[in-house]
Design a protein around this motif. Structure first.
Motif, PDB file in Angstrom:
ATOM      1  N   UNK A 108      31.847 -33.554 -93.536  1.00 22.25           N
ATOM      2  CA  UNK A 108      33.006 -32.742 -93.159  1.00 22.25           C
ATOM      3  C   UNK A 108      34.269 -33.588 -93.326  1.00 22.25           C
ATOM      4  N   UNK A 109      34.142 -34.895 -93.078  1.00 23.56           N
ATOM      5  CA  UNK A 109      35.328 -35.759 -93.077  1.00 23.56           C
ATOM      6  C   UNK A 109      35.452 -36.668 -94.285  1.00 23.56           C
ATOM      7  N   UNK A 110      34.321 -36.998 -94.934  1.00 15.81           N
ATOM      8  CA  UNK A 110      34.400 -38.072 -95.935  1.00 15.81           C
ATOM      9  C   UNK A 110      33.729 -37.690 -97.246  1.00 15.81           C
ATOM     10  N   UNK A 111      34.276 -38.219 -98.342  1.00 19.32           N
ATOM     11  CA  UNK A 111      33.534 -38.229 -99.600  1.00 19.32           C
ATOM     12  C   UNK A 111      32.831 -39.573 -99.678  1.00 19.32           C
ATOM     13  N   UNK A 112      31.993 -39.775-100.715  1.00 20.72           N
ATOM     14  CA  UNK A 112      31.010 -40.851-100.538  1.00 20.72           C
ATOM     15  C   UNK A 112      31.594 -42.249-100.445  1.00 20.72           C
ATOM     16  N   UNK A 113      32.656 -42.566-101.164  1.00 18.67           N
ATOM     17  CA  UNK A 113      33.186 -43.924-101.043  1.00 18.67           C
ATOM     18  C   UNK A 113      34.002 -44.100 -99.760  1.00 18.67           C
ATOM     19  N   UNK A 114      34.420 -43.005 -99.143  1.00 19.92           N
ATOM     20  CA  UNK A 114      35.153 -43.128 -97.879  1.00 19.92           C
ATOM     21  C   UNK A 114      34.269 -43.650 -96.758  1.00 19.92           C
ATOM     22  N   UNK A 115      32.950 -43.586 -96.941  1.00 18.40           N
ATOM     23  CA  UNK A 115      32.052 -44.179 -95.946  1.00 18.40           C
ATOM     24  C   UNK A 115      32.322 -45.673 -95.831  1.00 18.40           C
ATOM     25  N   UNK A 116      32.523 -46.338 -96.980  1.00 13.11           N
ATOM     26  CA  UNK A 116      32.836 -47.779 -96.931  1.00 13.11           C
ATOM     27  C   UNK A 116      34.181 -48.002 -96.239  1.00 13.11           C
ATOM     28  N   UNK A 117      35.150 -47.159 -96.565  1.00 16.08           N
ATOM     29  CA  UNK A 117      36.474 -47.304 -95.937  1.00 16.08           C
ATOM     30  C   UNK A 117      36.346 -47.180 -94.416  1.00 16.08           C
TER      31      UNK A 117
END
Ligand code: SF4
Length: 425
Positions: A150-159
């Protein structure tokens, strides 16, 4: 889990760099996917996803290699009793964490990773982390972040993961270079050697390889982003007093040179020392790229928004390999972080931000590109339509930054074209 989310419709529009803004259905992986490369970095950390069986399937299948090792991630399943409010999810989580840490004394840093289901039942993982810290710190530090689709696309997990780490870093106002973003160990070692050769010795990396080796941060820290998707991490670092060194990203020989050069300039390294340290590696990188240029030059490529690496990749493919990017899509465009990339990117490429899937598919079909870079969910249908595709997630799993990986990066794009030619023969 690949998701198709219908977002509120908004008019498409353009700004001074002709960015097509798209708001509609999107097709991307969620931030849980980042665990698959993050678990290789901080080797005594553990990622506990608080999610559903679907979340468990996603990370298990994406990281199948882990069956050969002591796992460094798991899923605490939120089941029907939790969803119906029949069980206290906080009590259950505490019990799972206690059991895990008793069984695995090697864990020094535990991330509670939020998911769509944990958000739906409003399980507050930051409070859970605080509560568990009172029980397990200082032996184990517990942090939380969200990998929810709901909040993140996949590279935003690292962010989100690195942003959660920054407030916990030790303080120091000493002058130092901090390289930020997960890089394969082999790439990190190469960069460390290049910095040392040019006389830059106070260099630290975030994330580190061990939880007990967190880099300090403070007013003397100048940080250099190694990945283009670290918006929240950058903001947290600046709140701690660090300043960003503006640069393109270290993809390809040109990008790597400009990235290293920006750090060298920020620390007063002389042009002669910089040249002496990088000259041979630059030549090696250029020779490796030449092997792939014949196959790639003149080919047209369409990049769907997925990893946020699309703009640096389009710049690399166009300027160093002679490809034509017809469209480079990015889930989010951070104008400041991307300014040096945009300055290098030829005007001819259509830039798009966000996604309106059906419209973008129509544009892609109309362009008939030689190669499409996209997520796994789109690759198979597009291959069935006769297009040649490259999975964008491979660009995160494969060491691609730096001089000695420039040839490998080019090969990632050449390989599907070779495969297609062989199939046609
Ligand atoms: Fe699917 Fe959400 Fe779990 Fe990601 S976090 S696997 S999008 S349910």
């Amino acid at each position: 889990m690949s998701q198709a989310v219908a977002a509120p419709a908004a008019p498409e529009g353009c700004d001074e760099r002709q960015v097509l803004r798209q708001r509609g259905q999107r097709e991307v992986f969620c931030g849980l996917t980042g665990i698959i490369w993050l678990h290789r970095k901080i080797q005594d950390a553990f990622f506990l996803v608080v999610g559903s069986r679907t979340c468990a399937h996603l990370i298990q299948s994406a990281a199948g290699v882990m069956i050969f090792a002591e796992p460094r991630f798991a899923t605490a399943i939120i089941d029907d009793r939790d969803l119906a409010g029949l069980a206290d999810a906080n009590d259950e989580l505490d019990a799972v964490v206690t059991q895990l840490l008793e069984r695995r004394p090697d864990i020094k840093l535990l991330f509670l990773v939020g998911s769509c289901p944990s958000e739906v039942i409003k399980l507050d993982l930051s409070r859970a982390a605080q509560r568990l810290n009172t029980q397990f710190a200082p032996t184990v530090r517990v942090l939380s972040y969200s990998g929810s689709g709901i909040e993140t696309t996949f590279t935003q997990g690292e962010d989100a993961c690195l942003a959660a780490l920054v407030p916990t870093l030790p303080s120091s106002d000493d002058s130092q270079l901090l390289v930020v973003g997960a890089l394969a160990d082999v790439v990190e070692d190469q960069f460390a050697r290049l910095f040392a050769a040019m006389g830059l010795t106070k260099v630290r990396f975030l994330p580190p390889r061990q939880a007990g080796d967190m880099p300090p941060v403070g007013r003397g820290t100048k940080y250099l982003l190694a990945q283009p998707f670290l918006t929240d991490t950058a903001r947290e670092l600046e709140e701690r007093g660090a300043t960003r060194i503006a640069a393109p990203f270290p993809l390809g020989v040109e990008g790597t040179t400009l990235w290293l050069q920006a750090a060298a300039t920020a620390f007063g390294i002389t042009p002669a020392a910089f040249r002496a340290a990088t000259e041979m590696a630059q030549e090696r990188g250029k020779r490796a790229l030449a092997l792939h240029r014949d196959r790639l030059a003149g080919k047209r490529i369409f990049l769907f928004p997925d990893s946020q690496l699309e703009i640096p990749l389009a710049r690399f493919l166009m300027r160093e390999l002679g490809m034509t990017a017809v469209e480079a899509g990015t889930p989010y465009l951070h104008r400041q972080h991307m300014a040096d990339e945009l300055a290098l990117l030829p005007e001819s490429v259509t830039l798009s931000e966000g996604q309106d899937l059906e419209r973008q598919l129509d544009r892609c079909r109309a362009e008939k590109p030689d190669l499409v870079v996209c997520g796994l969910g789109l690759a198979n249908p597009l291959e069935a339509e006769g297009m040649t595709t490259k999975w964008s997630i491979e660009l995160l799993f494969t060491p691609v930054q730096g001089y000695d990986q420039a040839g490998d990066l080019a090969e990632l794009f050449a390989r599907p074209l070779v495969r297609r030619t062989r199939l046609a023969v």
